[in-house]
Design a protein around this motif. Structure first.
Motif, mmCIF file in Angstrom:
data_model
loop_
_atom_site.group_PDB
_atom_site.id
_atom_site.type_symbol
_atom_site.label_atom_id
_atom_site.label_comp_id
_atom_site.label_asym_id
_atom_site.label_seq_id
_atom_site.Cartn_x
_atom_site.Cartn_y
_atom_site.Cartn_z
ATOM 1 N N ALA A 150 -53.619 44.008 16.833
ATOM 2 C CA ALA A 150 -53.026 44.978 15.908
ATOM 3 C C ALA A 150 -53.714 46.336 16.004
ATOM 4 N N MET A 151 -52.880 47.367 16.056
ATOM 5 C CA MET A 151 -53.378 48.745 16.107
ATOM 6 C C MET A 151 -52.479 49.633 15.258
ATOM 7 N N LEU A 152 -53.119 50.520 14.511
ATOM 8 C CA LEU A 152 -52.379 51.550 13.789
ATOM 9 C C LEU A 152 -52.114 52.728 14.721
ATOM 10 N N PRO A 153 -51.095 53.525 14.456
ATOM 11 C CA PRO A 153 -50.930 54.762 15.219
ATOM 12 C C PRO A 153 -52.172 55.647 15.050
ATOM 13 N N GLY A 154 -52.491 56.410 16.054
ATOM 14 C CA GLY A 154 -53.638 57.315 15.989
ATOM 15 C C GLY A 154 -54.826 56.793 16.757
ATOM 16 N N PRO A 155 -55.982 57.415 16.606
ATOM 17 C CA PRO A 155 -57.181 57.010 17.349
ATOM 18 C C PRO A 155 -57.572 55.569 17.038
ATOM 19 N N PRO A 156 -58.030 54.811 18.042
ATOM 20 C CA PRO A 156 -58.447 53.424 17.817
ATOM 21 C C PRO A 156 -59.507 53.275 16.733
ATOM 22 N N ALA A 157 -60.332 54.336 16.564
ATOM 23 C CA ALA A 157 -61.389 54.250 15.555
ATOM 24 C C ALA A 157 -60.819 54.068 14.154
ATOM 25 N N VAL A 158 -59.607 54.595 13.918
ATOM 26 C CA VAL A 158 -58.978 54.448 12.595
ATOM 27 C C VAL A 158 -58.672 52.976 12.337
ATOM 28 N N SER A 159 -58.095 52.317 13.351
ATOM 29 C CA SER A 159 -57.793 50.886 13.196
ATOM 30 C C SER A 159 -59.059 50.090 12.971
ATOM 31 N N ARG A 160 -60.080 50.394 13.750
ATOM 32 C CA ARG A 160 -61.327 49.638 13.623
ATOM 33 C C ARG A 160 -61.944 49.821 12.242
#
Length: 378
Positions: A274-284
């Motif tokens: 699962a990943m949110l749109p935007g930079p991967p750091a946001v999802s993490r």
């Protein structure tokens, strides 16, 4: 639970159903019908609620099992379908219809509208409107009074109001409809459901006493959540619909032992990290806070009035939201999910939801045995 949904999945694959559909478990349905027969108080008839069972084969199946020809109806296109399918059917409207809708149905529909439909009257003004309609059409019309026994959704609030009403010559009172859907929601602080049901029955009895003896043919009370909690005495019939398929909103003490019999089944299109749109750091960051899952999937369709039940632990996520095209669902870290698997959701209600997917896939003895067409929405 997993074994049950795996069996449903196997049946859907064997039937080559690879799209969102409504699955009806006929064996569970029959079990729920048997419980209604077992628990219904002596002397009470069942009036089937067509809006909650909007599928003619489903209505026919239940009506035959219960040997009833009584229906509660809510929408003229469905009313017409029920009149056509049940030549001996007796139909009571469950909500007051605008007089224009009644006029259109009477002038455009078949003979059943004139003789087998009982209209619902909630105010003196509507009574006068229907009296004028009967006179204009040179016909006799049947009606029942909607009475308020605690729900406070409209209808006559006291027996004295009914007793004082002059009934237009061409209108014939058949009885009352008393609905007490509020009772299961009353908290214990205010007496709870048992006290609310007793109060509703007492109020209904007062309205019945206000009627002439010949105007007591339909003494209707109850809904799916309360019908089986009523004893003999006050009413002569109860309305039941959703209980037969038990959507999520009907998990109440009055339906203990009933089983969910309707599910939305849909293929899983994608299984993802699962990943949110935007930079991967946001999802993490959101994942580290427990606000966003590390695993997820996308469904074929979505945004239904339903709650996920399988795969276990599957749930929607507020950060991505809902989609009627490809809905994202969060999954537990240990979920073993792949594209082509099926996801299952339990409808929160049966009305409208059962009509959303076209013909219903009927499941029995581990396979899809037939397809039941649904009734028109409009």
């Amino acid at each position: 639970m997993s074994a049950y949904f795996i069996a449903l999945s196997d049946a859907l694959r064997a039937a080559e159903i690879f799209r969102p559909c409504l699955v009806l478990d006929r064996d569970r349905l029959d079990g729920n019908i048997a419980l209604v027969k077992e628990r219904l108080a002596p002397g009470l008839a069942v009036r089937l609620v067509d809006k909650s069972l909007p599928c003619m084969p489903l209505l026919l199946h239940i009506a035959r099992a219960l040997e009833t020809n009584r229906f509660m109806t809510f929408h003229p296109p469905v009313t017409q379908a029920v009149l056509d399918a049940f030549p001996e059917g007796d139909l009571l409207y469950g909500k007051p219809m605008p007089v224009g809708a009644a006029r259109a149905a009477l002038t455009r529909g078949g003979a059943g509208w004139w003789s087998r439909v009982c209209w619902l009257i909630d105010t003196p003004e509507r009574l006068a409107e229907y009296g004028a309609l009967a006179a204009a059409l040179d016909t006799e019309l049947r009606f029942a009074f909607e009475v308020d026994v605690g729900l406070h959704r409209g209808g006559f609030s006291s027996p004295a109001e009914i007793k004082a009403l002059p009934i237009p010559d061409r209108l014939h009172c058949e009885g009352i409809m008393a609905y007490e859907a509020h009772a299961p929601e009353i908290p214990g602080l205010f007496g709870g459901a048992e006290k609310a049901l007793k109060q509703a029955s007492t109020k209904a009895a007062g309205f019945i006493d206000a009627l002439e003896p010949e105007a007591r043919r339909i003494l209707n009370i109850g809904g799916s959540k309360t019908a089986l909690l009523h004893g003999s005495g006050v009413a002569n019939e109860v309305s039941i619909g959703s209980a037969f398929v038990l959507p999520k909103d009907f998990d109440t003490p009055g339906l203990g032992g009933f089983q969910p019999a309707a599910f939305i089944a849909t293929p899983i299109l994608k299984a993802v990290d699962a990943m949110l749109p935007g930079p991967p750091a946001v999802s993490r960051a959101f994942q580290s806070l427990g606000l966003f899952a590390r695993k997820g999937c996308y469904l074929y369709g979505g945004k239904w009035m339903a709650e996920p039940v399988f795969p276990e632990g599957m749930k929607p996520n507020g950060l991505i939201g809902l989609s009627s095209n490809q809905q994202f669902m969060s999954l537990p870290a240990g979920a073993d999910v792949k594209p082509g698997d099926y996801a299952f959701l339990r409808p929160t209600q049966s009305e409208a939801v059962l009509q959303h997917f076209g013909a219903i896939a009927v499941f029995s003895a581990a396979r899809i045995v037939e397809f039941w067409p649904v009734l028109p929405m409009g």
